[in-house]
Enzyme design. Structure first.
Site, PDB file in Angstrom:
ATOM      1  N   CYS A   2      13.527   2.109  -2.547  1.00 28.95           N
ATOM      2  CA  CYS A   2      14.915   1.696  -2.675  1.00 28.95           C
ATOM      3  C   CYS A   2      15.106   0.552  -3.660  1.00 28.95           C
ATOM      4  O   CYS A   2      14.305  -0.370  -3.715  1.00 28.95           O
ATOM      5  CB  CYS A   2      15.497   1.292  -1.332  1.00 28.95           C
ATOM      6  SG  CYS A   2      15.408   2.544  -0.052  1.00 28.95           S
ATOM      7  N   ARG A  27      11.128   3.081  -9.088  1.00 29.23           N
ATOM      8  CA  ARG A  27      10.728   2.801  -7.719  1.00 29.23           C
ATOM      9  C   ARG A  27      10.785   4.046  -6.838  1.00 29.23           C
ATOM     10  O   ARG A  27      10.221   4.068  -5.746  1.00 29.23           O
ATOM     11  CB  ARG A  27      11.632   1.706  -7.116  1.00 29.23           C
ATOM     12  CG  ARG A  27      11.468   0.366  -7.792  1.00 29.23           C
ATOM     13  CD  ARG A  27      12.547  -0.602  -7.371  1.00 29.23           C
ATOM     14  NE  ARG A  27      12.405  -1.003  -5.978  1.00 29.23           N
ATOM     15  CZ  ARG A  27      11.786  -2.111  -5.576  1.00 29.23           C
ATOM     16  NH1 ARG A  27      11.238  -2.904  -6.465  1.00 29.23           N
ATOM     17  NH2 ARG A  27      11.723  -2.415  -4.305  1.00 29.23           N
ATOM     18  N   TRP A  77      15.755   5.621  -1.037  1.00 24.95           N
ATOM     19  CA  TRP A  77      14.594   6.485  -0.774  1.00 24.95           C
ATOM     20  C   TRP A  77      14.604   6.776   0.712  1.00 24.95           C
ATOM     21  O   TRP A  77      14.446   5.878   1.532  1.00 24.95           O
ATOM     22  CB  TRP A  77      13.319   5.770  -1.195  1.00 24.95           C
ATOM     23  CG  TRP A  77      12.090   6.619  -1.255  1.00 24.95           C
ATOM     24  CD1 TRP A  77      11.704   7.442  -2.277  1.00 24.95           C
ATOM     25  CD2 TRP A  77      11.042   6.701  -0.280  1.00 24.95           C
ATOM     26  NE1 TRP A  77      10.492   8.022  -1.986  1.00 24.95           N
ATOM     27  CE2 TRP A  77      10.065   7.590  -0.770  1.00 24.95           C
ATOM     28  CE3 TRP A  77      10.844   6.109   0.973  1.00 24.95           C
ATOM     29  CZ2 TRP A  77       8.916   7.905  -0.062  1.00 24.95           C
ATOM     30  CZ3 TRP A  77       9.702   6.418   1.685  1.00 24.95           C
ATOM     31  CH2 TRP A  77       8.752   7.304   1.163  1.00 24.95           C
ATOM     32  N   ASN A 103      17.703  -2.400   1.922  1.00 26.05           N
ATOM     33  CA  ASN A 103      16.330  -1.907   1.814  1.00 26.05           C
ATOM     34  C   ASN A 103      15.594  -2.293   3.091  1.00 26.05           C
ATOM     35  O   ASN A 103      15.786  -3.393   3.610  1.00 26.05           O
ATOM     36  CB  ASN A 103      15.596  -2.542   0.632  1.00 26.05           C
ATOM     37  CG  ASN A 103      16.083  -2.028  -0.698  1.00 26.05           C
ATOM     38  OD1 ASN A 103      16.906  -1.131  -0.768  1.00 26.05           O
ATOM     39  ND2 ASN A 103      15.574  -2.607  -1.776  1.00 26.05           N
ATOM     40  N   GLY A 104      14.708  -1.440   3.562  1.00 22.85           N
ATOM     41  CA  GLY A 104      13.917  -1.761   4.745  1.00 22.85           C
ATOM     42  C   GLY A 104      14.207  -0.819   5.894  1.00 22.85           C
ATOM     43  O   GLY A 104      14.820   0.241   5.732  1.00 22.85           O
ATOM     44  N   GLU A 488     -10.223   7.157  -7.122  1.00 23.51           N
ATOM     45  CA  GLU A 488      -9.032   6.841  -7.900  1.00 23.51           C
ATOM     46  C   GLU A 488      -8.615   8.015  -8.784  1.00 23.51           C
ATOM     47  O   GLU A 488      -7.418   8.318  -8.919  1.00 23.51           O
ATOM     48  CB  GLU A 488      -9.273   5.588  -8.744  1.00 23.51           C
ATOM     49  CG  GLU A 488      -8.149   5.204  -9.686  1.00 23.51           C
ATOM     50  CD  GLU A 488      -6.840   4.881  -8.989  1.00 23.51           C
ATOM     51  OE1 GLU A 488      -5.823   4.765  -9.698  1.00 23.51           O
ATOM     52  OE2 GLU A 488      -6.818   4.744  -7.741  1.00 23.51           O
ATOM     53  N   LYS A 492      -4.981   9.953  -8.575  1.00 23.02           N
ATOM     54  CA  LYS A 492      -4.063  10.091  -9.699  1.00 23.02           C
ATOM     55  C   LYS A 492      -3.621  11.549  -9.847  1.00 23.02           C
ATOM     56  O   LYS A 492      -2.451  11.822 -10.080  1.00 23.02           O
ATOM     57  CB  LYS A 492      -4.732   9.626 -11.006  1.00 23.02           C
ATOM     58  CG  LYS A 492      -4.853   8.135 -11.175  1.00 23.02           C
ATOM     59  CD  LYS A 492      -3.564   7.439 -11.445  1.00 23.02           C
ATOM     60  CE  LYS A 492      -2.982   6.600 -10.365  1.00 23.02           C
ATOM     61  NZ  LYS A 492      -3.618   5.973  -9.319  1.00 23.02           N
ATOM     62  N   GLU A 495      -1.271  12.598  -6.923  1.00 23.61           N
ATOM     63  CA  GLU A 495       0.008  11.891  -6.973  1.00 23.61           C
ATOM     64  C   GLU A 495       0.994  12.536  -7.935  1.00 23.61           C
ATOM     65  O   GLU A 495       2.178  12.665  -7.614  1.00 23.61           O
ATOM     66  CB  GLU A 495      -0.211  10.439  -7.424  1.00 23.61           C
ATOM     67  CG  GLU A 495      -0.681   9.491  -6.364  1.00 23.61           C
ATOM     68  CD  GLU A 495      -0.821   8.074  -6.904  1.00 23.61           C
ATOM     69  OE1 GLU A 495      -0.365   7.150  -6.228  1.00 23.61           O
ATOM     70  OE2 GLU A 495      -1.388   7.896  -8.000  1.00 23.61           O
ATOM     71  N   HIS A 511     -22.947  17.298   2.518  1.00 23.10           N
ATOM     72  CA  HIS A 511     -22.579  17.108   3.913  1.00 23.10           C
ATOM     73  C   HIS A 511     -21.179  17.646   4.209  1.00 23.10           C
ATOM     74  O   HIS A 511     -20.470  17.109   5.065  1.00 23.10           O
ATOM     75  CB  HIS A 511     -22.667  15.620   4.276  1.00 23.10           C
ATOM     76  CG  HIS A 511     -24.042  15.063   4.155  1.00 23.10           C
ATOM     77  ND1 HIS A 511     -25.007  15.220   5.120  1.00 23.10           N
ATOM     78  CD2 HIS A 511     -24.626  14.378   3.145  1.00 23.10           C
ATOM     79  CE1 HIS A 511     -26.125  14.629   4.730  1.00 23.10           C
ATOM     80  NE2 HIS A 511     -25.919  14.115   3.521  1.00 23.10           N
ATOM     81  N   LYS A 610       7.343   3.244  -5.859  1.00 23.76           N
ATOM     82  CA  LYS A 610       6.461   2.331  -6.581  1.00 23.76           C
ATOM     83  C   LYS A 610       6.013   1.175  -5.703  1.00 23.76           C
ATOM     84  O   LYS A 610       4.840   0.838  -5.641  1.00 23.76           O
ATOM     85  CB  LYS A 610       7.182   1.800  -7.830  1.00 23.76           C
ATOM     86  CG  LYS A 610       6.337   0.830  -8.663  1.00 23.76           C
ATOM     87  CD  LYS A 610       5.092   1.509  -9.207  1.00 23.76           C
ATOM     88  CE  LYS A 610       4.255   0.585 -10.052  1.00 23.76           C
ATOM     89  NZ  LYS A 610       2.971   1.196 -10.435  1.00 23.76           N
TER      90      LYS A 610
END
Length: 615
Positions: A2, A27, A77, A103-104, A488, A492, A495, A511, A610
């Site tokens: 948001c 964001r 969001w 926001n929140g 990482e 990426k 995402e 394994h 973000k």
């Protein structure tokens, strides 16, 4: 998550608010809206979809908006309630003379909503945020002598949860009331005008002078000035901070996407991380942000590093580096789990928290838990004046500049470089001589040029992406310092391309994951020349024998790997501890090109935000 913008001053508000919301699009959001104050008139426009769509609709009503020189705007969001016009912010009271953006998450919204319904209030949305505007309205009705500030303050005393909040009312059109608890807010100070935002991106083109609100603070912003108080109504003295980045830093600069721009900025980023901290000609390393606490850090019984997402992968590398160089025991925790497992930390421990934004909710919770248990808490973040920077005992800024792409790239590189220097600082006088430290610093100083050479392979990596863009699954394998890079790289890809990908220590392949390998499974193997090289070659053979398609990241001059793999991306030679600063770059480019070839929005991937400022 948001985005919030606000403006009060002498300029027409709607174009400023819409432009500010566009600055916050990175964001992540699913709906947008604005509220404008023009004397006693309060106008709200909001809708599901993009800021550009909202902008087109405001053009139709432009005449009615002219003259409005105060207002607030929001990109949402979804948390409570699906993306829709009704669930978009701002929210209004029944009379239409109070508007809020939030926001929140309001954790006790259900109980508050039931009480308000019993008082006759009707709710038009499925959000928790709408509770706030009706609660403020109800409190104001109980005592008409209150003002907007007092009614908002009283309402927030009933609220449990997190908020970054802006409230306006046509009853008091000359002010914006803002409050913060857990969700960042910053006030920009102009000439006879003030800007409000959830981060500095919408503000920097108007002013570089800002004030950051702390948790539990409420501010009243007028054209003539601002006043910050605690929720208990005690006036707070605030320091004006100078923003350390420019408008050009948040523009694409000729690149198709912010993510690609930020990948290509990494040579400069590593150089900036070292700037003022390393002098090779004089053979010294000085980390000013922790200089007064370095002895305490070296004497720690144990170091615990807490982070989330990409920062957690950097933290894993921090564990490897600190234990390798300084021989201090290190543990790495998901910040989101740290406070819920009653962690065993105390006065002999140091807790390091890492966050690009400095506002990550889970990481802030870990920070506060560690402080409550008596540990010394140090921060590594990118944003000057952020909450982590203010609440830690000491810390270091990465100086990576604003990162707009949701999928972190240059922030990861900056964090790893910062942890590399921290590990060397901790080793001084413990395990390494000055000459040994200088050798490592010399190698770090060569990284910008080496990364630049890898970036020259962009077109080659795009061709590889074209061959593998339709794969359904990827496996990433690495050993030692390259294991966190495998994690990482997989993150990426998933995402931004929405392809399922997993990272593993290469030795763990046998394994379980080896069962997945067939002719349709691309396997990316980090096969640089280090002390695990022979083992990695064995892993490649194991994948080949099961018809897996191997893409290798290898050291320049290695002809053996090329005979065993379908594709090879060569990187410059480097020693093991510093290799992750190189091996991660081709993985970033590969993910980027696969995603763009699949038609994905790499800067704003679906469902992601973000800055994650709620749990």
């Amino acid at each position: 998550m948001c985005g919030i913008v606000g403006y009060i001053g002498w300029q027409e508000a709607s174009p400023l608010l819409l432009k500010g919301l566009k600055r916050l699009e990175y964001r992540g959001y699913d709906s947008a809206g604005i509220a404008l104050l023009n004397g006693s008139t309060l106008t709200v426009m909001k809708q599901k979809g993009s800021v550009s769509g909202l902008e087109k609709d405001t053009l139709v009503l432009r005449a009615s908006m002219q003259g409005a020189t105060a207002g607030i705007g929001h990109t949402r969001w979804a948390t409570h309630g699906e993306p829709s016009d009704r669930n978009a912010h701002p929210h209004l009271n029944a009379a239409g003379d109070i508007a809020i953006i939030h926001n929140g998450i309001i954790e006790n919204y259900s109980a508050l909503k039931q009480e308000l319904v019993s008082e006759g209030y009707q709710f038009l949305s499925a959000t928790d945020s709408e509770v706030l505007v009706h609660l403020i309205d109800w409190i104001w009705k109980q005592d008409p002598l209150l003002d907007l500030e007092s009614a908002t303050r009283s309402a927030l005393r009933h609220v449990e949860g997190a908020y970054g909040l802006c409230v306006v009312s046509s009853r008091e059109p000359d002010k914006i009331v803002v409050a913060r608890k857990g969700s960042p807010l910053v006030i920009g100070i102009g000439l006879g005008e003030f800007f409000i935002a959830s981060d500095a991106a919408p503000i920097v083109e108007h002013t570089k002078k800002v004030v950051y609100l702390a948790d539990g603070e409420l501010a009243v912003v007028r054209r003539g000035g601002y006043c910050v108080k605690s929720i208990e109504n005690i006036e707070q003295q605030k320091t004006v901070t100078e923003l350390d980045f420019t408008l050009e830093k948040i523009e694409k600069g000729g690149f198709e996407h912010f993510m690609l721009k930020e990948i290509f900025e990494q040579p400069e980023v590593v150089h900036d991380v070292m700037r003022g901290r390393v002098r090779l000609d004089e053979g010294w390393l000085r980390l000013g942000g922790i200089a007064d606490y370095l002895d305490r850090l070296k004497q720690a019984k144990r170091i615990v590093i807490c982070a989330c997402g990409t920062s957690w992968h950097a933290a894993l590398l921090g564990e490897y580096l600190i234990e390798e160089f300084a021989r201090i025991p290190v543990e790495v925790d998901y910040a989101s789990e740290f406070r819920y497992r009653n962690p065993l930390v105390g006065v002999e421990d140091v807790v390091i928290v890492i966050s690009q934004s400095g506002e990550t909710a889970d990481t802030l919770a870990a920070l506060r838990t560690a402080k409550e248990k008596g540990a010394m808490v140090m921060g590594i973040c990118n944003v000057v004046g952020s909450t982590i920077a203010r609440e830690t005992v000491c810390g270091m800024y990465t100086h990576a500049g604003p990162e707009i792409g949701v999928a972190s790239t240059k922030a990861f590189t900056a964090q790893v470089a910062m942890l590399y220097m921290l590990a060397l600082s901790l080793s001084k006088g413990r395990t390494m001589s000055d000459s040994e430290i200088t050798l490592h610093l010399r190698e770090l100083s060569e990284i910008p040029e080496k990364v630049a050479r890898i970036l020259e392979l962009d077109s080659q990596i795009k061709l590889i992406a074209e061959r593998f863009k339709d794969a359904k699954n990827f496996l990433y394998l690495g050993r030692g310092f390259n294991f966190p890079v495998a994690l990482e790289g997989a993150l990426k890809l998933k995402e931004i391309s929405y392809i399922h990908a997993e990272g593993y220590p290469a030795a763990e392949m046998k394994h379980g994951p080896i069962a997945l390998i067939d002719e349709d499974m691309p396997v990316i193997i980090l096969a640089t020349r280090d002390n695990t090289y022979a083992k990695i070659l064995s892993n490649i053979e194991e994948v080949r024998s099961r018809k897996g398609r191997v893409i290798a990241i290898a050291s320049e001059g290695d002809t053996e790997v090329s005979r065993l793999t379908e594709e090879v991306i060569y990187i410059p030679q480097a020693s093991g501890p510093i290799t992750p600063l190189l091996t991660v770059v081709p993985l970033q480019l590969l993910a980027y090109h696969i995603a763009t070839l699949r038609g994905c929005n790499v800067d704003r991937p679906r469902n992601l935000a973000k800055s994650v400022t709620v749990e």
